[in-house]
Scaffold this active site. Structure first.
Site, PDB file in Angstrom:
ATOM      1  N   HIS A 392       0.813  -1.218   0.000  1.00  0.00           N
ATOM      2  CA  HIS A 392       0.000   0.000   0.000  1.00  0.00           C
ATOM      3  C   HIS A 392       0.851   1.276   0.000  1.00  0.00           C
ATOM      4  O   HIS A 392       0.318   2.372  -0.173  1.00  0.00           O
ATOM      5  CB  HIS A 392      -0.930   0.002   1.217  1.00  0.00           C
ATOM      6  CG  HIS A 392      -2.253   0.637   0.948  1.00  0.00           C
ATOM      7  ND1 HIS A 392      -2.477   1.501  -0.101  1.00  0.00           N
ATOM      8  CD2 HIS A 392      -3.440   0.537   1.593  1.00  0.00           C
ATOM      9  CE1 HIS A 392      -3.735   1.898  -0.086  1.00  0.00           C
ATOM     10  NE2 HIS A 392      -4.345   1.326   0.934  1.00  0.00           N
ATOM     11  N   ASP A 396      -1.944   2.157  -5.002  1.00  0.00           N
ATOM     12  CA  ASP A 396      -3.207   2.668  -4.488  1.00  0.00           C
ATOM     13  C   ASP A 396      -4.303   1.627  -4.674  1.00  0.00           C
ATOM     14  O   ASP A 396      -4.243   0.778  -5.574  1.00  0.00           O
ATOM     15  CB  ASP A 396      -3.608   3.958  -5.206  1.00  0.00           C
ATOM     16  CG  ASP A 396      -2.644   5.100  -4.926  1.00  0.00           C
ATOM     17  OD1 ASP A 396      -2.050   5.093  -3.822  1.00  0.00           O
ATOM     18  OD2 ASP A 396      -2.472   5.961  -5.801  1.00  0.00           O
TER      19      ASP A 396
END
Length: 420
Positions: A392, A396
């Site tokens: 992450h 995205d």
């Protein structure tokens, strides 16, 4: 007579230290030329060390699991010729192989352990009791916790009922030893210690590093693979004799290659120490493969250049080499994206760990036939989940979802896989 010393070799890749993964000999063994002596392991490969001479093993230089520097003494061999070191007195010590793991018996909580050879103290001899002894539920429960058979306890209550005091006297009279337990209710208190070495240690280190560094987030999507499986069956029926069989993994690999054209940020590695993301045009697919020694990830290099059949053949060949311990060194590094599959054991949903420093991993779950609504009607479809994890920090959520949706589209419209 002479002495030949074998040292830990420099196997390249800038390796200064290796792990001693296995011994194939012990002190006193007679060995022939080219006989396997030991396995040593780097971060990328396991290398078998053969004997360059014929002779008798004098000493082993370390234990399994030990880290050894390049150039350290690995094995001493007594040979008939002069050897490669100055004359020394040669004596065969005791076996220097890894210590035997023992099972360690433990006493039940609150009890004093008895040495194995010490005979159990005996109470006054009496006839074997018959019938179910009288006792309250609390006494029965406590006797069960102590491992005491109530039929061996002399009751002092009405009609021979066993009281708590009787239980205490019985335990004390037997020197805190446990009387014979009821059949099928014996307690198991052994413990086995297993040293984590070799490939298992490397797996543990890499998984720990991945979870420590990477904030994983998961994305699961279901895929209707009915058309895909129909097409695969038809192509195999027509071409398997001449081109080999197509597998689900080969079709998924092709779908990933197609989806990565639209989402190149997924085919990447993140050097978080330098703060640099490297995106690659070449797709080097890691194929997580279970072996007898643990999980390995051989790499299908340049997956973008393979058609469905060559992809299937390469994956099958890599998996076979990994399971037989004959993987090529170049197959064990350099992946840019990894596929994880447990085959028929794939479950409904998994949470695969990213193969750091990659930024994504795609997990394949098993195919399940179940009813699905299509056009207002309930029909039977072949359904499969893709369970994926992403880094992450650099991927995205919208890009991760878009990538998996592109993979799903290619699998649900399998003619896309045959274009080009």
């Amino acid at each position: 007579m002479g002495l030949h010393i074998i040292k830990v070799p420099d196997i390249g890749e800038g390796t200064a230290e290796v792990e001693l993964a296995a011994w194939h000999v012990k002190a006193g063994d007679l060995v022939t030329e080219d006989q396997a002596l030991a396995d040593i392991m780097t971060d990328k490969a396991t290398v078998e060390i053969p004997s360059p001479v014929m002779g008798r093993i004098v000493t082993l230089g370390g234990q399994v699991g030990q880290q050894m520097a390049v150039g350290a003494e690995l094995v001493r061999i007594e040979v008939d010729a002069k050897g490669n070191v100055a004359d020394e007195a040669v004596a065969v010590p005791g076996d220097a192989a890894a210590p035997v793991v023992a099972r360690i018996p433990q006493a039940a909580p609150g009890m004093q352990p008895q040495p194995p050879s010490q005979p159990e103290p005996q109470a006054q001899p009496r006839a074997e009791p018959t019938g179910k002894p009288l006792a309250s539920p609390s006494v029965r429960r406590r006797a069960d916790e102590l491992g005491v058979g109530l039929k061996y306890v002399q009751g002092s209550g009405p009609a021979g009922r066993v009281m708590h005091e009787d239980l205490d006297l019985h335990v004390a009279a037997r020197g805190a030893a446990v009387s014979a337990p009821s059949p099928g209710r014996a307690r198991l208190t052994g413990e086995t210690q297993i040293q984590v070495v070799g490939l298992r240690r490397k797996i543990a280190q890499k998984m720990q590093e991945s979870k420590r560094r990477v904030p994983h987030f998961g994305y699961v999507e279901e895929v209707d693979v009915t058309k895909l499986e129909t097409m695969r069956g038809e192509l195999n029926a027509r071409y398997s004799a001449t081109r080999g069989k197509l597998t689900l993994l080969s079709l998924l690999a092709r779908a990933l290659v197609i989806a990565l054209r639209e989402f190149p940020q997924i085919n990447a590695r993140y050097d978080d120490d330098a703060g640099v993301v490297k995106r690659y045009e070449a797709v080097h697919l890691g194929i997580a493969t279970q072996t007898s020694g643990g999980l390995m990830v051989p790499v299908l290099r340049h997956a973008e250049s393979h058609d469905l059949w060559s992809c299937a053949a390469e994956i099958a060949g890599m998996a076979e080499r990994a399971r037989s311990g004959k993987s090529l060194r170049e197959e064990l590094s350099g992946s840019t994206l990894t596929i994880s599959s447990l085959g028929v054991l794939g479950g409904i949903v998994t949470a695969p760990v990213i193969n750091y420093p990659e930024v994504a991993i795609v997990g394949v779950n098993r195919i399940v036939e179940r009813p699905v609504f299509r056009g207002g009607a309930v029909v039977s479809r072949q359904m499969m989940n893709l369970s994926s994890s992403f880094d992450h920090r650099v991927v995205d959520g919208v890009d991760a979802a878009g990538f998996i949706q592109a993979v799903r589209l290619a699998l649900e419209s399998p003619s896309i896989l045959l274009i080009e």
